[in-house]
Design an enzyme around this catalytic site. Structure first.
Site, short mmCIF file in Angstrom:
data_model
loop_
_atom_site.label_atom_id
_atom_site.label_comp_id
_atom_site.label_asym_id
_atom_site.label_seq_id
_atom_site.Cartn_x
_atom_site.Cartn_y
_atom_site.Cartn_z
N HIS A 75 39.43 -8.69 -23.06
CA HIS A 75 39.03 -10.01 -23.52
C HIS A 75 38.10 -10.65 -22.48
O HIS A 75 38.10 -10.28 -21.31
CB HIS A 75 40.25 -10.88 -23.77
CG HIS A 75 41.03 -10.44 -24.97
ND1 HIS A 75 42.07 -11.16 -25.48
CD2 HIS A 75 40.90 -9.35 -25.76
CE1 HIS A 75 42.56 -10.54 -26.54
NE2 HIS A 75 41.87 -9.43 -26.73
N GLU A 77 38.06 -13.56 -21.00
CA GLU A 77 38.70 -14.18 -19.85
C GLU A 77 39.28 -13.12 -18.90
O GLU A 77 39.26 -13.30 -17.68
CB GLU A 77 39.75 -15.21 -20.26
CG GLU A 77 40.81 -14.73 -21.22
CD GLU A 77 40.46 -14.88 -22.69
OE1 GLU A 77 41.28 -15.46 -23.43
OE2 GLU A 77 39.41 -14.40 -23.12
N CYS A 103 44.58 -15.64 -26.18
CA CYS A 103 45.73 -15.05 -26.85
C CYS A 103 46.93 -15.18 -25.89
O CYS A 103 46.78 -15.55 -24.73
CB CYS A 103 45.47 -13.59 -27.19
SG CYS A 103 45.37 -12.48 -25.76
N CYS A 106 46.57 -13.06 -22.63
CA CYS A 106 45.63 -13.66 -21.67
C CYS A 106 46.22 -14.94 -21.07
O CYS A 106 46.02 -15.22 -19.89
CB CYS A 106 44.29 -13.94 -22.34
SG CYS A 106 43.33 -12.45 -22.65
#
Length: 151
Positions: A75, A77, A103, A106
């Site tokens: 992802h 991040e 999510c 994360c």
């Protein structure tokens, strides 16, 4: 001429970074800042040195894992955090700007690494058809300031 706010600048940068993504399903960008300075950036996609989804699987995207998620992608991040960490850049007390709310996985990383504030543009729950933004809920529950970005 009115100067743009740092929030506007960083979210616009996150939007532009998202355009670099090789993901077929969603393009997400992230900017990690500290004291009005950019310390790292990221966008979603497979780890460097592996396959690019839009080149290998241009129509359907990469294969799904056992939970129905991308089997290759990191992802946005995660990429921003990993790049900063790899380069020994302190992340604690940073602010994260991301085009899609984190999510739950994360969110756990964001909390653990000590990021103090998250701005997000779009809802992960809306994108995935979930009843709530679990990542946002988790972060707020444990004291991370989270705001939906509004231009």
């Amino acid at each position: 001429m009115k100067k743009p706010s740092f929030d506007d600048i960083y979210m616009e940068l996150a939007e532009n970074l998202a355009k670099r993504s090789h993901c077929v399903k969603a393009k997400v960008g992230a900017v990690l800042t500290k004291d009005t300075r950019i310390i790292s950036v990221g966008y979603n996609g497979p780890p460097a040195g592996t396959l690019n989804c839009d080149e290998e699987y241009p129509l359907e995207g990469c294969p799904r894992d056992s939970k129905g998620s991308c089997s290759l992608a990191l992802h946005a991040e995660q990429n921003a955090i990993l790049y900063a960490s790899k380069n020994n850049v302190p992340i604690e007390d940073c602010t994260l700007y991301v085009t899609l709310s984190p999510c739950i996985a994360c969110a756990r990383v964001i909390f653990t690494i000590g990021i103090k504030k998250v701005f997000y543009m779009n809802s992960y729950a809306d994108f995935k058809g979930l009843p709530s933004d679990e990542g946002v809920d988790f972060l707020r529950k444990f004291g991370v300031q989270v705001e939906r970005y509004q231009k």
